[in-house]
Design a protein around this motif. Structure first.
Motif, mmCIF file in Angstrom:
data_model
loop_
_atom_site.group_PDB
_atom_site.id
_atom_site.type_symbol
_atom_site.label_atom_id
_atom_site.label_comp_id
_atom_site.label_asym_id
_atom_site.label_seq_id
_atom_site.Cartn_x
_atom_site.Cartn_y
_atom_site.Cartn_z
ATOM 1 N N VAL A 164 54.281 42.257 41.027
ATOM 2 C CA VAL A 164 53.562 42.699 42.235
ATOM 3 C C VAL A 164 52.258 41.934 42.373
ATOM 4 N N LYS A 165 51.589 41.886 41.210
ATOM 5 C CA LYS A 165 50.295 41.181 41.223
ATOM 6 C C LYS A 165 50.498 39.718 41.577
ATOM 7 N N TYR A 166 51.591 39.170 40.951
ATOM 8 C CA TYR A 166 51.878 37.753 41.179
ATOM 9 C C TYR A 166 52.164 37.500 42.649
ATOM 10 N N SER A 167 53.022 38.387 43.204
ATOM 11 C CA SER A 167 53.342 38.180 44.630
ATOM 12 C C SER A 167 52.106 38.350 45.490
ATOM 13 N N GLU A 168 51.279 39.308 45.063
ATOM 14 C CA GLU A 168 50.018 39.492 45.800
ATOM 15 C C GLU A 168 49.164 38.234 45.701
ATOM 16 N N GLU A 169 49.142 37.736 44.448
ATOM 17 C CA GLU A 169 48.345 36.520 44.209
ATOM 18 C C GLU A 169 48.913 35.350 44.982
ATOM 19 N N GLN A 170 50.259 35.311 44.977
ATOM 20 C CA GLN A 170 50.902 34.224 45.685
ATOM 21 C C GLN A 170 50.567 34.296 47.182
ATOM 22 N N ALA A 171 50.690 35.502 47.672
ATOM 23 C CA ALA A 171 50.359 35.696 49.094
ATOM 24 C C ALA A 171 48.916 35.275 49.361
ATOM 25 N N GLN A 197 37.490 23.973 44.936
ATOM 26 C CA GLN A 197 37.215 24.553 43.613
ATOM 27 C C GLN A 197 37.942 25.883 43.466
ATOM 28 N N GLU A 198 37.777 26.675 44.531
ATOM 29 C CA GLU A 198 38.403 28.004 44.502
ATOM 30 C C GLU A 198 39.932 27.890 44.360
ATOM 31 N N SER A 199 40.401 26.966 45.202
ATOM 32 C CA SER A 199 41.871 26.816 45.163
ATOM 33 C C SER A 199 42.335 26.322 43.797
ATOM 34 N N LYS A 200 41.509 25.392 43.236
ATOM 35 C CA LYS A 200 41.869 24.878 41.908
ATOM 36 C C LYS A 200 41.895 25.995 40.875
ATOM 37 N N SER A 201 40.764 26.783 40.917
ATOM 38 C CA SER A 201 40.692 27.884 39.937
ATOM 39 C C SER A 201 41.817 28.898 40.176
ATOM 40 N N LYS A 202 42.086 29.151 41.462
ATOM 41 C CA LYS A 202 43.170 30.084 41.797
ATOM 42 C C LYS A 202 44.507 29.537 41.305
ATOM 43 N N LEU A 238 46.795 31.208 38.735
ATOM 44 C CA LEU A 238 48.181 31.466 39.147
ATOM 45 C C LEU A 238 49.168 30.885 38.153
ATOM 46 N N ARG A 239 48.867 29.655 37.748
ATOM 47 C CA ARG A 239 49.737 29.001 36.772
ATOM 48 C C ARG A 239 49.822 29.818 35.489
ATOM 49 N N LYS A 240 48.617 30.273 35.066
ATOM 50 C CA LYS A 240 48.586 31.083 33.842
ATOM 51 C C LYS A 240 49.393 32.362 34.016
ATOM 52 N N GLN A 265 56.500 34.431 33.152
ATOM 53 C CA GLN A 265 57.741 33.820 32.650
ATOM 54 C C GLN A 265 58.017 34.250 31.211
ATOM 55 N N ASN A 266 56.904 34.210 30.420
ATOM 56 C CA ASN A 266 57.058 34.626 29.011
ATOM 57 C C ASN A 266 57.546 36.068 28.926
#
Ligand code: ADP
Ligand code: MG
Length: 859
Positions: free
Chosen positions: A196-203, A566-571, A575-577, A583-584
């Motif tokens: 949920v968080k991921y999808s929220e983050e993705q959104a 910068q924000e997008s990079k950090s995001k 997100l990658r993390k 995935q783990n």
């Protein structure tokens, strides 16, 4: 003494050479008294002739005749009486024989019954043996089966134990499993939360990215200037483009003298910038396609400025089209765990306001028209949409498209410059996390040359082409301008080009325009025209006055951009993390789920095995019980049979005992009767013998008697009568012997025969020989042992006795005696003979037949 007085001596029956030593001759005295006739009697002993005076002799003879006649009469009477007695004895003997026959028959029947019983008993014994053999065999078989079953049961018990142990282990591991399940469930919950968080983050990321893109501008214009070609250099053309502030997107055009016109674009590429640099800036737009945004990238510019180079590129230096698709596939691969993408490609050409499908295998006369498929989504029915899964397929599709474009014209470059080549990439994406589906398209358009008509001195078809190109390009400019100024009306339908691009121009869709310019001073007009068009598209009029303003604005925008980056990079990083974590966790959850499932399956399997084993165990126990029941039943049947056999044996033994005892009793009785009869007959014969002897003695005394011959004859007659009696008794014995059906009768008769013979012989023998009667006391077994020998011997004895009688007759050489004997024989046979002969011969033959028949039956 011969008549001449010579004496002749003849020796008869003398061997050798006898010598006569002396002869005594006595002269007979002369008889002077009246000659009395003498008769001579021959001495029986010395054969000397005894002289008897005839008168005396006659007297004696009459007296003795009288006496002897009286005696003969008496003897005849006695003889008749004895004959009667003999006949009675013989009759009783016959009846005894008949009884004996009956007894023998009964004995035979009993023997036959016994034999049949023996046979049945043997059969039963055989059956019993068979049954017992089968029983033993069955016993062995069932014992083996039981052992086998025991072994199986043992193995099954072991397995059962093992399984129960495993089941216990499983049961023990259930709490752990529950813990694990709980942990997995918490992990799954965490995962769901993370999802949920991921999808929220993705959104959020999407939104941010979009905002970032939007901040950059949904409509962006990149200016690219090609290097001077060799021809241009050789022709002495000069550069009129300044790239001093190219990094800031500023471009200066030397319009002549000291005047310089500046243009501001989102990105300015110098001739030194390669395809990679160009695509690097265009790639975020491509990423937007995978996020579900429509994107339109097109190259605008004068012919020969590098539109095709930028879009298609060469094999060694791939352009935006190829790289875009490559980038799409790479991102799709990266997102394969959360997204699935299906990519299809269409290649179109718009020439003279007509759409042509470059991937169509066969040319169609049907016009391709643009239709509204759904809200905000246009579609060209009948167009080929080639599905591509990898970059190799993309290249073959692009190659096919460019080849098809080449077929339409003799001069490729000329044609390509007069038509719009449009590559449409349709992307269908599915979010595997939330199931969201998106459908987006990316237009990559290589526009026709934008050179002005006035400069091209053309007529007819060429003019029409140029007009169509200009109209469509103007329409494109108008649409983009309207979009930039956020006009209420966007004139998409003014040309096929804008109509096709309708859903990819405006709204959330991103538009990127490569404005291609030539650095040559000879193309200054067209360059300025293109740059003006591009500036109009961008919606910002750049001029020297606005430059500053623009600079401060630019500074602000730059700062914002940097911040956003910068924000997008950090995001992106976070997100990658998060994605990695997710995935783990997902992989862990999957592993746990799998192990949980495996354990559940194992438990089920083990439970099934236990059930199966217990069922088999129960079945085998049932079988064992049934087998033991069967065995018990068989044992009972066997014991019953054995009991029956024993009873039968007992009965048989009893029957044998009773029957043999009764038979022995009967036989003994018959023997006794016979003995009595024999004793009677023998005593009678002995008395007769006595009388005869006495008579003989008297005869000797009365040797002188003239009637001695007659007496002798009488004696002979008496002897004959005795012989007849003897013959009678012999016939009796024959009659008895003639029926050799049973050994008992044979024995009895064989025993009787010699006695009769001996008694008959005893007439001419001393009385002491009658002691053979004592042999009647011989044991039954001895008689049985000698039976066969005596059968033959008895016949010989008969023959011998008859021959003896014959010798006697022949010695006496008395013909009348033979006649008398014949007569007496006739007399006897007339009274007893026919019955005797008939009975004896018939019984004898019948006996042989019966004996043979019984032998056959018994064998
Ligand atoms: P257009 O399609 O606009 O008519 P082309 O793409 O055919 O122009 O380019 C014309 C020529 O210029 C080609 O030979 C191409 O190789 C060359 N060219 C264009 N742009 C560049 C560039 N950036 N670098 C090197 N050569 C270029
Ligand atoms: Mg071209």
């Amino acid at each position: 003494m011969k008549e001449d007085g010579a004496i002749v001596i003849r020796f008869e029956g003398v061997n050798g050479s006898p010598v006569v030593s002396g002869i005594c001759i006595r002269k007979a005295p002369k008889v002077s008294v009246p000659q009395v006739t003498h008769e001579y009697l021959k001495c029986n002993n010395c054969a000397s002739m005894i002289e008897v005076p005839s008168a005396q002799k006659k007297l004696l003879e009459t007296k003795s005749t009288m006496k002897y006649e009286k005696k003969i009469e008496e003897l005849t009477m006695q003889c008749q009486r004895k004959t009667k007695e003999c006949y009675e004895a013989w009759m009783s003997l016959t009846s005894a024989n008949e009884q004996l026959d009956k007894v023998r028959m009964e004995l035979d029947n009993v023997m036959f019954n016994t034999l049949s019983k023996d046979q049945t008993m043997e059969k039963q014994a055989e059956n019993l043996r068979n049954i017992s053999g089968r029983y033993e065999h069955d016993q062995i078989y069932w014992a083996a089966a039981i052992n086998n079953l025991h072994e199986k049961i043992k193995v099954m018990k072991k397995e059962h134990l093992q399984l129960s142990c495993e089941a216990h282990d499983c049961v023990d591991s259930i709490p752990e499993l529950n813990k694990m399940v709980f942990a997995v469930q918490t992990l799954v919950a965490q995962c769901e939360d993370l999802k949920v968080k991921y999808s929220e983050e993705q959104a959020k990321r999407k939104k941010l990215f979009n905002e970032f893109q939007e901040a950059k501008g949904n409509i962006r214009v990149f200016c690219r200037c090609r290097p001077l070609s060799k021809e241009e250099i050789s022709a002495g053309s000069t550069k009129i483009v300044e790239f001093d502030a190219a990094k800031d997107g500023c471009l200066g055009i030397l319009t002549g003298g000291s005047t310089k016109k500046s243009f501001k674009f989102d990105r300015v590429y110098t001739p030194n910038n390669d395809q990679v640099d160009v695509f690097e800036d265009a790639s975020p737009m491509v990423t937007s396609v995978l996020d579900g945004y429509n994107v339109c990238i097109f190259a605008y510019g004068q012919t020969g400025t590098g539109k095709t180079f930028t879009m298609e590129g060469t094999e060694q230096n791939r352009g935006v089209n190829y790289r875009t698709l490559e980038h799409l596939f790479n991102i799709a691969k990266e997102r394969s765990e959360t997204f699935t993408y299906s990519i299809a490609v269409s290649v179109l050409e718009v020439y003279n306001e007509q759409i042509r499908d470059l991937l169509a295998t066969s040319p169609t006369s049907k016009k391709l028209e643009i239709k509204q498929a759904s809200e905000g989504f246009l579609h060209v029915p009948g167009i080929v949409e080639a599905k591509v899964d990898n970059i190799r397929e993309v290249w073959s599709v692009l190659h096919a498209g460019s080849n098809a474009r080449a077929v339409g014209s003799n001069n490729v470059n000329e044609h390509s410059s007069r038509s719009h080549c449009m590559l449409c990439i349709m992307v269908k994406a599915k979010n595997l996390v939330n199931g969201e589906c998106t459908k987006s398209k990316l237009w990559l358009v290589d526009l026709a040359g934008s050179e002005r008509l006035s400069k091209t001195d053309v007529q007819g078809e060429r003019l029409k082409e140029a007009q169509n190109i200009n109209r469509s390009l103007a329409a494109l400019g108008d649409v983009i301008s309207a979009l930039a100024t956020k006009s209420s009306h966007i004139p998409y339908r003014n040309s096929k080009l804008t109509h096709l691009l309708q859903d990819s121009l405006g709204g959330d869709s991103k538009t990127l325009m490569f404005v291609q310019i030539s650095p040559s001073d000879k193309d200054l007009g067209e360059t300025l025209s293109s740059l003006n068009f591009a500036s109009r598209v961008r919606g910002i009029e750049l001029g020297p006055a606005k430059k500053q303003l623009d600079t401060s604005e630019l500074q602000k925008l730059k700062a914002m951009l940097e911040k956003a980056r910068q924000e997008s990079k950090s995001k992106d990083e976070s997100l990658r993390k998060l994605e990695e974590n997710l995935q783990n966790l997902e992989s862990k959850a999957k592993g746990k789920d799998q192990s949980h499932k495996n354990l559940h399956e194992k438990i089920k399997e083990l439970e099934g095995q236990i059930e199966l084993k217990t069922a088999i165990h129960n079945q085998s126990e049932k079988q064992l019980w049934q087998l033991s029941e069967r065995l018990k039943g068989r044992e009972e049947v066997c014991s019953n049979l054995q009991q029956k056999v024993k009873e039968l044996e007992m009965k048989l033994v009893e029957q044998r005992h009773s029957e043999s005892a009764s038979f022995q009793q009967k036989v003994k009785e018959l023997e006794n009767k016979l003995k009595e009869e024999l004793q009677k007959s023998e005593s009678y014969t002995v008395s007769l013998q006595h009388e005869v002897n006495e008579l003989e003695r008297k005869l000797k005394e009365q040797e002188q008697n003239s009637e001695s011959c007659l007496l002798h004859q009488k004696i002979k007659e008496l002897e004959d009568k005795l012989k007849v009696q003897e013959q009678q008794s012999q016939d009796c014995t024959d009659a008895v012997r003639a029926t050799p059906k049973t050994f008992i009768r044979d024995e009895l008769m064989n025993e009787i025969e010699p006695r009769i013979l001996r008694s008959s012989n005893s007439i001419n023998r001393p009385l002491s020989q009658g002691s053979t009667l004592q042999r009647g006391n011989d044991s039954f077994h001895e008689m049985r042992r000698k039976r066969d020998f005596r059968n033959a011997d008895a016949e010989n004895n008969i023959f011998v006795s008859s021959s003896l009688n014959d010798t006697k007759v022949s010695r006496k050489s008395d013909p009348p005696k033979i006649a008398r004997v014949m007569r007496t024989t006739k007399l006897v046979t007339a009274t007893q003979g026919p019955l005797m002969h008939k009975r004896t011969s018939r019984d004898y033959n019948q006996g042989i037949k019966e004996r043979e028949n019984k032998k056959k039956i018994w064998s």
